[in-house]
Design a protein around this motif. Structure first.
Motif, PDB file in Angstrom:
ATOM      1  N   ILE B 139       0.845  -1.198   0.000  1.00 34.78           N
ATOM      2  CA  ILE B 139       0.000   0.000   0.000  1.00 34.78           C
ATOM      3  C   ILE B 139       0.882   1.251   0.000  1.00 34.78           C
ATOM      4  CG2 ILE B 139      -1.668   1.323   1.358  1.00 34.78           C
ATOM      5  CD1 ILE B 139      -2.887  -1.341   2.241  1.00 34.78           C
ATOM      6  N   LEU B 141       3.754   1.559  -1.157  1.00 36.48           N
ATOM      7  CA  LEU B 141       4.379   1.670  -2.470  1.00 36.48           C
ATOM      8  C   LEU B 141       3.420   2.283  -3.485  1.00 36.48           C
ATOM      9  CD1 LEU B 141       7.126   0.650  -3.410  1.00 36.48           C
ATOM     10  CD2 LEU B 141       6.024  -1.413  -4.213  1.00 36.48           C
ATOM     11  N   SER B 142       2.137   2.064  -3.270  1.00 29.45           N
ATOM     12  CA  SER B 142       1.146   2.490  -4.258  1.00 29.45           C
ATOM     13  C   SER B 142       0.517   3.831  -3.911  1.00 29.45           C
ATOM     14  CB  SER B 142       0.035   1.440  -4.363  1.00 29.45           C
ATOM     15  OG  SER B 142       0.583   0.163  -4.451  1.00 29.45           O
ATOM     16  N   MET B 143       0.944   4.404  -2.807  1.00 32.01           N
ATOM     17  CA  MET B 143       0.320   5.625  -2.316  1.00 32.01           C
ATOM     18  C   MET B 143       0.986   6.832  -2.975  1.00 32.01           C
ATOM     19  SD  MET B 143      -1.990   6.076   0.036  1.00 32.01           S
ATOM     20  CE  MET B 143      -2.175   5.909   1.763  1.00 32.01           C
ATOM     21  N   PRO B 144       0.247   7.632  -3.721  1.00 34.05           N
ATOM     22  CA  PRO B 144       0.876   8.846  -4.259  1.00 34.05           C
ATOM     23  C   PRO B 144       1.248   9.767  -3.099  1.00 34.05           C
ATOM     24  CG  PRO B 144      -1.315   8.494  -5.220  1.00 34.05           C
ATOM     25  CD  PRO B 144      -1.162   7.526  -4.084  1.00 34.05           C
ATOM     26  N   PHE B 146       1.568  12.889  -2.897  1.00 36.15           N
ATOM     27  CA  PHE B 146       0.759  14.104  -2.745  1.00 36.15           C
ATOM     28  C   PHE B 146      -0.593  13.795  -2.110  1.00 36.15           C
ATOM     29  CE2 PHE B 146      -1.241  12.826  -6.726  1.00 36.15           C
ATOM     30  CZ  PHE B 146      -0.183  12.252  -7.422  1.00 36.15           C
ATOM     31  N   TRP B 147      -1.105  12.604  -2.387  1.00 34.37           N
ATOM     32  CA  TRP B 147      -2.390  12.239  -1.780  1.00 34.37           C
ATOM     33  C   TRP B 147      -2.219  11.904  -0.300  1.00 34.37           C
ATOM     34  CZ3 TRP B 147      -5.248   7.261  -1.027  1.00 34.37           C
ATOM     35  CH2 TRP B 147      -6.609   7.488  -0.768  1.00 34.37           C
ATOM     36  N   LEU B 150      -1.980  14.990   1.630  1.00 32.01           N
ATOM     37  CA  LEU B 150      -3.283  15.626   1.844  1.00 32.01           C
ATOM     38  C   LEU B 150      -4.088  14.873   2.908  1.00 32.01           C
ATOM     39  CD1 LEU B 150      -4.273  16.519  -1.830  1.00 32.01           C
ATOM     40  CD2 LEU B 150      -3.559  18.066  -0.012  1.00 32.01           C
ATOM     41  N   ILE B 153      -2.772  15.753   6.304  1.00 34.56           N
ATOM     42  CA  ILE B 153      -3.225  17.099   6.681  1.00 34.56           C
ATOM     43  C   ILE B 153      -4.677  17.041   7.152  1.00 34.56           C
ATOM     44  CG2 ILE B 153      -3.848  19.373   5.763  1.00 34.56           C
ATOM     45  CD1 ILE B 153      -1.394  19.278   4.037  1.00 34.56           C
ATOM     46  N   LEU B 154      -5.470  16.311   6.353  1.00 38.26           N
ATOM     47  CA  LEU B 154      -6.894  16.201   6.667  1.00 38.26           C
ATOM     48  C   LEU B 154      -7.103  15.623   8.061  1.00 38.26           C
ATOM     49  CD1 LEU B 154      -9.483  16.759   5.138  1.00 38.26           C
ATOM     50  CD2 LEU B 154      -9.518  14.367   4.418  1.00 38.26           C
ATOM     51  N   GLN B 184       6.881   5.732   0.815  1.00 40.43           N
ATOM     52  CA  GLN B 184       7.306   4.874  -0.283  1.00 40.43           C
ATOM     53  C   GLN B 184       8.678   4.248  -0.021  1.00 40.43           C
ATOM     54  OE1 GLN B 184       7.533   6.417  -4.388  1.00 40.43           O
ATOM     55  NE2 GLN B 184       5.347   5.930  -4.445  1.00 40.43           N
ATOM     56  N   LEU B 249       7.114  17.372  -4.741  1.00 40.13           N
ATOM     57  CA  LEU B 249       5.666  17.327  -4.537  1.00 40.13           C
ATOM     58  C   LEU B 249       5.316  17.629  -3.082  1.00 40.13           C
ATOM     59  CD1 LEU B 249       4.978  14.117  -6.625  1.00 40.13           C
ATOM     60  CD2 LEU B 249       4.349  16.435  -7.246  1.00 40.13           C
ATOM     61  N   SER B 252       5.440  21.251  -2.123  1.00 42.00           N
ATOM     62  CA  SER B 252       4.364  22.107  -2.617  1.00 42.00           C
ATOM     63  C   SER B 252       3.067  21.855  -1.845  1.00 42.00           C
ATOM     64  CB  SER B 252       4.190  21.943  -4.129  1.00 42.00           C
ATOM     65  OG  SER B 252       3.432  20.820  -4.412  1.00 42.00           O
ATOM     66  N   ILE B 253       2.910  20.649  -1.271  1.00 41.73           N
ATOM     67  CA  ILE B 253       1.705  20.392  -0.468  1.00 41.73           C
ATOM     68  C   ILE B 253       1.791  21.075   0.891  1.00 41.73           C
ATOM     69  CG2 ILE B 253       0.413  18.608   0.752  1.00 41.73           C
ATOM     70  CD1 ILE B 253       1.345  16.753  -1.572  1.00 41.73           C
TER      71      ILE B 253
END
Lengths: 289, 309, 350
Positions: B139, B141-144, B146-147, B150, B153-154, B184, B249, B252-253
């Protein structure tokens, strides 16, 4: 018992791979999701309830409801429809970028490994230089100079992963080149190109297939990242990374704008990774146990 | 060993030149006239022409490249920003510490979590711990990045109000970005450690150690671990490059004023000299890190060390 | 399947058994099925003796050896049943800690491939000293001194104690492996095809070294091999293994002059004879059975030209056909009893 063993021995290599793949539930789940995604991408216009750009201005920022299953975005566009069309773009970018990388890298690697000498040296030194730039960064650099757009995005992602394929193909060509059946082909007068394409490439498929599967995952991730920082697909096209980027300023109040596109990316990548891992184990059982 | 170090350092020169060439070519091919960019749309054609002459923009490609390399090597001059008009080097040096801090912290987290998890997974292959770790690694490894950023943060800023969602000046502010960025790398290092360990555990010399009557714990932690970690060192080096790129990335987040955010802003403003400088700087940092890793590797592995005695 | 008379088991006091394996069964339980690596194996070894353990690849020789060491990789390997009596005590009932005290001290093993048997990141000295420190109360310095002596004993200059495996040739590495095995003066040495991976020219040197050191350390040895020449050279007794079982067990002279089991006869026939003008070798027809799917009855019957109906049904027991000569083939044993003049073995049968 005896017949079972005979059957085992009779299987073709492809059947053998499928047989072993079937034993890994995670890889099978990955394969299933990938097939599902391909179907969704192919039939996006049938499956999506709305057009990806249709703005329902009275329904902005709505949460999930019966009309809009995953809610709407800042322009009142249906998120589910956009995700469905997004699958088309993401998969296309992934597959085409990897095809570019595979074609360019594969040809360079095959030439390099087959001819050796100064040709090999020249090609591999250039690849070394490209490899010394982190891949995502290289993609950013290429995309920045090409400018945004779908085609440029695929080029940027593809070219940045080319060196890996060149290396893999080169090393499999090197390992196969010395084998006796290649010498036999030489002896009966086959041409170099014929030997490369008829004998060497088919025999070096296993690592290439694995790398390509994982490569599609990486390409999709990379493309989403580029779109996220504004270098990829431009609005109104519903690329998942671009959707995330668009929704991110509303994260405090409307997190569903970022939640779903991110989930879509993650599931896709996860499925491809599981499939790639399973394929690697299936193609090279030595690696497993 | 000294010969090896010298050789490796000398080998960096063509790599630097190659990287510079690639980056320079990319910028050269970018549509748009740099002179126009600097002077603005209102400048007269004559002023633009004068600027082009003065800056050598009318010279042949290779001459321009040569002068870029010469200025970069002798004066550390890699151009000026179109927007702020400040030297690119200055802009980058202001931003660089943030990026290095973020990447290094993430690397540290990845190593501290990844290697122990990988080892435990390998020695308890097929146990619950192994299965769960491997699924989490997949998981991760597959997690972007930037997401994940976010989401963090959420959860921790918006919902729980525990941690700040931006900046990088306090230790609290460092937690979320480094976590997001390291996910990652943790996964990759865990997987690599595990498979390397599994391979080594089955090696003949491990059987030899057992045949000597050695305790299983010593067999694993002394004989197997050292051998298994040698390839992991290389992976860690490569991961540092991924982290540097991922920092773009992440920054910038989380609004961290590092090289990554500088580059993203510059890309939006078409401030190409800064983009070029940023790519160059990160690539060179990555090469230096890899040099360091190769030296560590050579030090750890007697087979390589001996070649250069 | 057990030797006929109970009396056969009890040896005269002067030739006390060092090792006796009774009815050993070892399986590998894999996803694709159960591999019957060792099936009802019986074996015995007297003190000071060298036993040649002969059979084709896959017959279960290495598995048996690892079984004695209790080093069968598990999973998938399982020792299902049997007894391994070493100095009168059953190794299968020992705890892991007790086994650790035995391994490397009383029983030592030399592995097949010296290229991979040594830890690549440890100096040779440390690898020898490791086993000394495990079983003797000595300091690291003393252990290294012993390691140095041992290196010299196997013909390697003492100075090379600080070198790493990659600096040694294959033959030299095998010498170090031998040094590791012998440094604690074991009473049983198991050598698993110690020369197969070496150059032909080096093989003889290593074998001679082993022969010499075995004498010097007065150890017993099980030498796993598929080379009858090596057996003839250094073994006292021979056990022939086929598909997980010992099918014939005898002293060397008896076996070489009068092989009884059809498989043994086949093995001798397939050795090229320099004095014979025959154009072709006599090979045993067929292949070793799939260890996941062993034939009923005698496992050799599908390839055997003497096979009769009972061979298909009953597992043959080991019978003593001559003093100390055991064979698991009632058909041939009977033939021999009725026509002792056919004793000459292989020639007459063709």
């Amino acid at each position: 018992m005896n017949t079972a063993i005979e059957q085992r021995k009779k299987r073709t290599p492809l059947m053998e791979v499928l047989f072993r793949l079937k034993k890994s539930p995670l890889a099978m789940a990955g394969l299933l999701v990938v097939i599902l995604l391909v179907v969704v991408a192919l039939f996006a216009n049938v499956l999506a309830p709305y057009s990806y750009s249709k703005q329902h201005l009275t329904h902005m920022f709505e949460g999930p409801s019966k009309n809009f299953l995953l809610g709407t975005d800042e322009f009142g566009r249906d998120i589910l429809s956009r995700l469905i069309y997004g699958a088309r773009i993401s998969l296309m970018v992934g597959f085409i970028a990897v095809s570019i990388a595979l074609l360019a890298g594969g040809v360079l690697g095959a030439i390099s490994g087959y001819y050796g000498g100064w040709i090999d040296n020249a090609i591999m030194r250039v690849m070394d230089v490209l490899l010394s730039i982190p891949q995502t960064l290289l993609a950013i650099a290429i995309a920045a100079s090409l400018g945004p757009g779908l085609f440029n995005l695929m080029i940027a992602v593809g070219v940045s992963s080319m060196p890996q394929y060149a290396r893999i193909v080169r090393s499999s060509v090197l390992s196969i080149r010395g084998m006796e059946f290649i010498e036999a082909a030489h002896a009966v007068g086959s041409s170099d190109m014929r030997i490369i394409f008829k004998h060497i490439l088919p025999n070096s498929m296993a690592p290439i297939i694995v790398q390509a599967t994982l490569g599609v995952a990486f390409a999709i991730l990379n493309a989403a990242g580029l779109s996220f920082i504004g270098l990829g697909i431009q609005p109104p096209y519903p690329e998942w990374g671009a959707m995330l980027s668009g929704g991110r300023q509303y994260i405090r109040d409307y997190p569903h704008l970022t939640l779903y596109p991110g989930l879509a990316i993650m599931i896709t990548i996860l499925a491809l990774n599981f499939l790639g891992d399973g394929l690697r184990d299936a193609l090279d059982p030595k690696l497993k146990r | 060993m000294l010969r090896y170090v010298v050789r490796r350092i000398l080998f960096l020169i063509p790599v630097f030149l190659g990287v510079t060439f690639c980056v320079f070519t990319l910028l050269y091919l970018t549509p748009g006239d740099p002179a126009r960019m600097v002077l603005g749309d209102l400048a007269t054609e004559k002023a633009v022409q004068e600027f082009r002459d003065k800056e050598g923009l009318n010279d042949p490609f290779l001459v321009q490249f040569g002068s870029y390399v010469y200025k970069a090597a002798t004066k550390g001059d890699i151009g000026r920003s179109y927007i702020t008009k400040r030297p690119v080097m200055e802009e980058i040096l202001t931003a660089f510490p943030y990026t290095i801090k973020l990447s290094a912290l993430s690397m540290l987290i990845s190593i501290l979590i990844g290697i122990p998890c990988g080892i435990l997974s390998a020695i308890r292959q097929y146990s619950i711990f192994d299965v769960v770790t491997m699924i989490f690694a997949m998981i991760g490894l597959s997690m972007p990045v930037f997401w994940l950023g976010l989401l963090l943060i959420l959860l921790f800023s918006v919902q729980l109000h525990w941690l700040p969602s931006s900046g990088f000046d306090t230790w609290q502010a460092m937690i979320l970005p480094s976590l997001a960025l390291s996910a990652q790398a943790i996964s990759i290092i865990t997987r690599m450690t595990r498979s390397s360990m599994l391979e080594v555990i089955r090696a003949d010399y491990i059987r030899t150690a057992r045949a000597k009557g050695q305790k299983e714990s010593v067999v694993i932690w002394v004989h197997a671990l050292y051998n298994a970690l040698i390839p992991v060192v290389t992976v860690c080096g490569l991961q540092f490059g991924v982290l540097l790129a991922g920092a773009i990335l992440t920054e910038s987040i989380f609004a961290i004023p590092g090289i990554g955010r500088l580059m993203v802003e510059s890309i939006k403003m078409r401030d190409y000299p800064v983009v070029q400088g940023g790519v160059l700087f990160v690539a060179i940092t990555f090469s230096l890190v890899n040099l360091f890793v190769d030296l560590v590797y050579a030090y750890l592995d007697p087979r390589i060390k001996a070649q250069y005695k | 399947m057990k030797p006929t008379a109970k009396n056969d088991r009890i040896p005269a006091p002067e030739e006390r058994l060092l090792l006796e394996i009774r009815d050993l069964v070892i399986h590998y339980e894999t996803d694709d099925g159960t591999v019957h690596a060792v099936e009802n194996l019986d074996l015995r070894l007297r003190r000071g003796e060298t036993l040649g353990f002969v059979g084709e690849t896959g017959a279960g020789k290495t598995t048996t050896a690892l079984g004695i060491m209790r080093l069968i990789p598990s999973p998938p390997g399982v020792i299902k049943s049997g007894k391994i009596l070493f100095e009168g005590e059953d190794l299968l009932e020992k705890s892991e800690a007790e086994m650790r005290a035995i391994r490397g001290d009383k029983i030592a093993m030399i592995f097949q491939d010296p290229m991979t048997s040594l830890n690549p990141v440890m100096t040779m000295g440390k690898q020898i000293a490791e086993v000394v420190r495990l079983h003797r109360k000595v300091s690291e310095k003393e252990a290294l001194a012993i390691a140095g002596d041992m290196l010299e004993l196997v013909g390697i200059p003492r100075e090379r104690i600080h070198e790493y495996p990659h600096q040694f040739s294959g033959g030299m590495k095998q010498r170090v492996v031998i040094a590791i095995a012998l440094v604690c003066d074991p009473s049983l040495l198991i050598a698993d095809e110690p020369t197969t991976a070496l150059d032909v020219t080096i093989q003889a040197q290593v074998l001679n070294l082993m022969k010499k050191l075995k004498q010097q350390f007065s150890a017993s040895m099980i030498l796993i091999t598929h080379d009858m020449g090596i057996v003839a050279d250094i073994c006292d007794t021979v056990a022939i293994m086929y598909a997980g079982r010992v099918v014939e067990y005898a002293d060397k002279a008896s076996l070489f002059t009068c092989p009884v089991h059809p498989y043994t006869v086949g093995l001798f026939d397939s050795v090229p004879d320099l004095e014979d003008d025959k154009e072709e070798l006599n090979v045993i027809p067929g292949l070793m059975p799939d260890p996941m799917d062993l034939p009923q009855g005698c496992t050799f019957h599908p390839r055997c030209r003497f096979a009769v109906e009972t061979c298909r049904l009953e597992k043959p027991a080991m019978k003593e056909v001559a003093p100390g000569h055991f064979v698991a083939c009632p058909v041939r044993a009977k033939m021999l009893r009725e026509h002792p003049e056919q004793n000459a073995g292989n020639e007459g049968e063709n």
